[in-house]
Design an enzyme around this catalytic site. Structure first.
Site, PDB file in Angstrom:
ATOM      1  N   ASP A 161       9.623   2.967   1.480  1.00 34.29           N
ATOM      2  CA  ASP A 161       8.439   3.746   1.844  1.00 34.29           C
ATOM      3  C   ASP A 161       8.279   3.654   3.355  1.00 34.29           C
ATOM      4  OD1 ASP A 161       5.929   4.681   2.460  1.00 34.29           O
ATOM      5  OD2 ASP A 161       4.937   3.778   0.728  1.00 34.29           O
ATOM      6  N   LYS A 215       3.132  11.371   6.685  1.00 28.69           N
ATOM      7  CA  LYS A 215       2.355  11.182   7.903  1.00 28.69           C
ATOM      8  C   LYS A 215       2.942  11.917   9.102  1.00 28.69           C
ATOM      9  CE  LYS A 215       0.080   6.881   6.483  1.00 28.69           C
ATOM     10  NZ  LYS A 215      -1.182   7.513   6.121  1.00 28.69           N
ATOM     11  N   PHE A 242       0.858  -1.179   0.000  1.00 23.95           N
ATOM     12  CA  PHE A 242       0.000   0.000   0.000  1.00 23.95           C
ATOM     13  C   PHE A 242       0.896   1.231   0.000  1.00 23.95           C
ATOM     14  CE2 PHE A 242      -2.406   3.517   1.651  1.00 23.95           C
ATOM     15  CZ  PHE A 242      -3.567   3.432   0.905  1.00 23.95           C
TER      16      PHE A 242
END
Length: 401
Positions: free
Chosen positions: A226, A255, A141
């Site tokens: 990531d 984030k 994801f």
């Protein structure tokens, strides 16, 4: 003040149904706790998918944002501003790299990394134009843009959004042999999550990340990590790659870099990688804006103390010890994760992940389900041990364990 039912009814009537939130309406939050419109408090055990690593309303971050709000919030990159150079310098140093390319959201950072790898492949490695390949992992994801869902194996994220962007090879996560077979002379990068969050907090086999690092170095391929969800303290280290003493060529961050205050993301790498860009070839109106830089600089300063990494390690060991006691008793079939981050597979006899999440909400604890039978636990790193234990008690109650 509208009631919970009124607010949910209005949202359902006027917003696209691309999310299926739990039936509560948050009005305020502080630390690890949120309060709904009717005054009921909930322990946040999700932390905005790790965007809120430092808790809701963290005073250092709010003060940094407020001070910057009084000065200047946006210039665009058409001009320099007085927070930009410091932000890039400090973030590069935190990552042990030379250059930073700031964006806003995690998906933008991944898209930027894809463009970076392709451009590097053509201009540095010498791959024929239009032939670059990037190897990715199944069950990944990385976001929801058209390009990113093109290499997703999640049908909900991918189906009916084609035609899809070519140039990606998908291999099983954690399989070094498959990865080695997929890398060719036209491969420019391997893009991986050091821990797959959305897939259920999947930790790869020991030695996998080291193997990826060795393989990519041998084949002259960029290793792009990531760390949008796994990075910045969540696993007990600044970056999850550090658990195997691995330094990728490219860090992809987001984030928690914005502290839950503003969206901030970045691609961080050395000059021989990010140096391929020239003016006009990539950009973002809001990327690297003064407000984002001010908040992110405070995040970096907080991470430099090691306090939050230490809390994630200590509380994470306690969390996993307690959760693993539930395995094999008919309530939980497996627990995975690292640091203050766990994926808990619920025995189907006790309900689906969604049903367990709803029952926990009724008891004042907020988690999120994924892939049917799994719940994810990732509280803010500022959570107290007492609050964490209380949340675990509610989970035991719901599971009848």
């Amino acid at each position: 003040m509208s009631t919970t039912a009124d607010a949910i009814r209005s949202a359902d009537a006027h917003s696209a149904h691309n999310y299926h939130p739990l039936p509560l309406v948050v009005a305020s939050a502080e630390g690890a706790w949120m309060t709904d419109v009717e005054g009921r408090r909930y322990l946040d055990m999700l932390a905005g998918y790790s965007a809120l690593n430092f808790g809701h309303g963290n005073r250092r971050l709010i003060d940094a944002a407020r001070a910057q709000l009084e000065r200047v919030t946006l210039t665009s990159r058409a001009f320099h501003h007085d927070r930009f150079a410091e932000f890039c310098t400090e973030l590069a140093a935190l990552c042990g790299k030379e250059m930073v390319l700031p964006m806003n959201t995690g998906a933008e950072a991944v898209e930027t990394a894809v463009k970076t790898a392709r451009k590097w492949g053509y201009e540095v490695k010498g791959v024929p134009d239009g032939h670059a390949k990037i190897v990715v992992a199944a069950d990944n994801f990385h976001g929801r843009t058209t390009t990113i869902v093109s290499f997703s194996t999640d049908h909900d994220a991918r189906d009916h959004f084609g035609p899809y962007t070519p140039g990606f090879e998908i291999v099983p996560y954690g399989d070094l042999t498959a990865l080695a077979h997929a890398v060719t002379e036209n491969t420019v990068a391997v893009l991986l999550e050091p821990i797959q969050g959305e897939a259920g907090v999947l930790v790869p086999p020991a030695g996998y990340l080291r193997g990826v690092r060795e393989l990519t170095r041998e084949r002259n391929v960029l290793f792009m990590a990531d760390e949008i969800q796994s990075g910045l303290g969540r696993t007990g280290r600044t970056f999850a790659c550090e658990h195997e003493d691995v330094v990728p060529d490219v860090y992809i961050l987001g984030k928690a870099l914005g502290g839950g205050v503003v969206p901030v993301s970045a691609v961080v790498a050395d000059r021989d990688v990010l140096g391929v860009f020239r003016p006009g070839q990539h950009g973002s109106t809001f990327g690297g804006n003064p407000l984002a830089c001010a908040v992110a600089l405070e995040v970096i300063a907080m991470l430099r103390t090691g306090e939050f990494q230490g809390r994630a390690t200590e509380l994470g060991e306690h969390l996993h010890r307690e959760l693993n006691l539930l395995v094999g008793g008919g309530a939980v079939t497996a627990v995975r994760g690292r640091g203050l981050w766990a994926g808990v597979d619920i025995d189907p006899s006790r309900g689906t992940g969604r049903e367990i999440s709803e029952k926990l909400m009724e008891l004042g604890v907020l988690v999120k389900d994924t892939h049917g039978s799994t719940i994810r636990i990732a509280p803010p790193l500022v959570i107290s041990k007492e609050d964490l234990d209380w949340g675990l008690d509610q989970l035991r109650s719901v599971l009848g364990a």
